[in-house]
Motif scaffolding. Structure first.
Motif, PDB file in Angstrom:
ATOM      1  N   ALA A 192       0.825  -1.207   0.000  1.00 39.44           N
ATOM      2  CA  ALA A 192       0.000   0.000   0.000  1.00 39.44           C
ATOM      3  C   ALA A 192       0.861   1.260   0.000  1.00 39.44           C
ATOM      4  O   ALA A 192       0.572   2.220  -0.724  1.00 39.44           O
ATOM      5  N   ALA A 193       1.924   1.257   0.802  1.00 42.75           N
ATOM      6  CA  ALA A 193       2.792   2.430   0.868  1.00 42.75           C
ATOM      7  C   ALA A 193       3.480   2.692  -0.470  1.00 42.75           C
ATOM      8  O   ALA A 193       3.635   3.855  -0.881  1.00 42.75           O
ATOM      9  N   GLU A 194       3.867   1.639  -1.143  1.00 39.70           N
ATOM     10  CA  GLU A 194       4.537   1.802  -2.436  1.00 39.70           C
ATOM     11  C   GLU A 194       3.565   2.200  -3.540  1.00 39.70           C
ATOM     12  O   GLU A 194       3.994   2.626  -4.619  1.00 39.70           O
ATOM     13  N   ALA A 195       2.260   2.080  -3.264  1.00 41.18           N
ATOM     14  CA  ALA A 195       1.257   2.512  -4.236  1.00 41.18           C
ATOM     15  C   ALA A 195       0.963   4.005  -4.120  1.00 41.18           C
ATOM     16  O   ALA A 195       0.282   4.572  -4.973  1.00 41.18           O
ATOM     17  N   CYS A 196       1.453   4.642  -3.058  1.00 38.72           N
ATOM     18  CA  CYS A 196       1.252   6.087  -2.874  1.00 38.72           C
ATOM     19  C   CYS A 196       2.079   6.862  -3.895  1.00 38.72           C
ATOM     20  O   CYS A 196       3.171   6.436  -4.273  1.00 38.72           O
ATOM     21  N   THR A 197       1.576   8.007  -4.299  1.00 37.22           N
ATOM     22  CA  THR A 197       2.333   8.898  -5.175  1.00 37.22           C
ATOM     23  C   THR A 197       2.692  10.166  -4.406  1.00 37.22           C
ATOM     24  O   THR A 197       1.950  10.590  -3.515  1.00 37.22           O
ATOM     25  N   PRO A 198       3.831  10.794  -4.746  1.00 33.02           N
ATOM     26  CA  PRO A 198       4.333  11.892  -3.918  1.00 33.02           C
ATOM     27  C   PRO A 198       3.828  13.282  -4.272  1.00 33.02           C
ATOM     28  O   PRO A 198       4.123  14.230  -3.546  1.00 33.02           O
ATOM     29  N   GLU A 199       3.070  13.427  -5.364  1.00 31.48           N
ATOM     30  CA  GLU A 199       2.679  14.769  -5.799  1.00 31.48           C
ATOM     31  C   GLU A 199       1.961  15.534  -4.689  1.00 31.48           C
ATOM     32  O   GLU A 199       0.961  15.085  -4.145  1.00 31.48           O
ATOM     33  N   GLY A 200       2.490  16.720  -4.366  1.00 32.07           N
ATOM     34  CA  GLY A 200       1.872  17.571  -3.361  1.00 32.07           C
ATOM     35  C   GLY A 200       2.036  17.079  -1.937  1.00 32.07           C
ATOM     36  O   GLY A 200       1.406  17.618  -1.029  1.00 32.07           O
ATOM     37  N   ARG A 201       2.894  16.104  -1.726  1.00 29.28           N
ATOM     38  CA  ARG A 201       3.068  15.524  -0.389  1.00 29.28           C
ATOM     39  C   ARG A 201       4.565  15.502  -0.024  1.00 29.28           C
ATOM     40  O   ARG A 201       5.210  14.468  -0.083  1.00 29.28           O
TER      41      ARG A 201
END
Length: 287
Positions: free
Chosen positions: A125-134
């Motif tokens: 799940a964590a690796e499915a996150c994207t970093p845009e705006g975070r």
């Protein structure tokens, strides 16, 4: 997974994973290792620990990404912390302390096959996150994954927590709430820290708190007694709903079955951590 289902599953996963991450803020293993290294101020250790993945940044960056802390408190600690312990060393101490604390709190459960399964799903799940705006999530996500299921579980839970936190800040900004206003309204729900604890840990004076309350009364978010008005309750409900929505992407990516399995697997481990005193309950309101 349907977006509505994901928005329902996301807060469930957050509730059961958050304590597994948050033990790092109360663990004597972490506190002692930081103190031995020179970070013997608990607020400085907190800021340095969470901000270390960003590198030796200044107080402005930490205030922006942490949001509801008094910038004067942050400036007292950052960048001074980096003159005492370099960020790379802070990270080593934090990871080691978090793993040691979780192992102590979980006992034999730390070696259970269910924990290994949970760690794998949380990492997915964590690796499915994207970093845009975070930005804070992105900094933590740039770190290499640790070895072993306990450390993997802690890091994965931390990533999901920071991903949600960055999204929550975006929602707060869009609703026009400053850091202290966000904190005041959250305390008014009765679901966060005790009032005295919130002021102390976030660094706000009685006068600053009163000023924020007055501004929220003028906006009809608080009533004369400092409680949420109907409009204020609607605001807090909207904040949580929108935060759930913007935090649901990783659970949509891994699918409903895997997301629900995370909540199912994590629940008994979280109960064990809480029962063992991993999170001091006396700091929190009983609402």
């Amino acid at each position: 997974m349907d977006r509505a289902v994901a928005a329902e599953v996301a807060p469930r996963c957050h509730r059961v994973l958050e304590p597994l991450h948050a033990v790092v803020y109360f663990a004597p293993e972490v506190e002692q290792s930081f103190a031995d290294a020179g970070l013997d101020d608990d607020r400085m250790a907190y800021f340095a620990g969470r901000a270390a993945p960003l590198g030796p940044v200044g107080a402005g960056v930490v205030s922006a990404t942490f949001y509801n802390f008094n910038p004067r408190l942050v400036a007292r600690c950052i960048p001074k912390a980096w003159s005492l312990v370099e960020p790379a060393e802070v990270l080593k101490l934090r990871f080691a302390g978090a793993e040691a604390a979780l192992r102590r709190l979980l006992g034999d459960a730390a070696d259970a096959p269910e924990l290994t399964e949970l760690a794998g799903l949380v990492r997915e799940a964590a690796e499915a996150c994207t970093p845009e705006g975070r930005p804070l999530f992105a900094a933590h996500a740039d770190l290499p994954w640790p070895d072993g299921p306990v450390a993997t579980l802690w890091h994965g839970a931390s990533l999901l927590r920071e991903h949600r936190g960055d999204g929550h800040i975006g929602v707060l900004v869009s609703e026009g709430l400053s850091g202290i206003e966000a904190l005041v309204t959250h305390i008014a729900t009765g679901k966060g820290f005790r009032l005295d604890v919130a002021k102390r840990l976030r660094g706000w004076s009685d006068e600053e708190w009163a000023t924020a309350e007055q501004g929220l009364r003028e906006r009809e978010i608080l009533d004369a007694d400092g409680a949420l008005t109907e409009q204020g309750q609607a605001l807090r409900a909207r904040l949580e709903e929108r935060t759930d929505e913007v935090s649901s992407a990783p659970y949509r990516m891994i699918g409903e079955d895997s997301a629900r399995r995370i909540a199912e697997l994590a629940k008994p481990f979280t109960r064990t951590v809480l029962k063992a005193g991993g999170i001091p309950q006396e700091l929190f309101a009983r609402g």
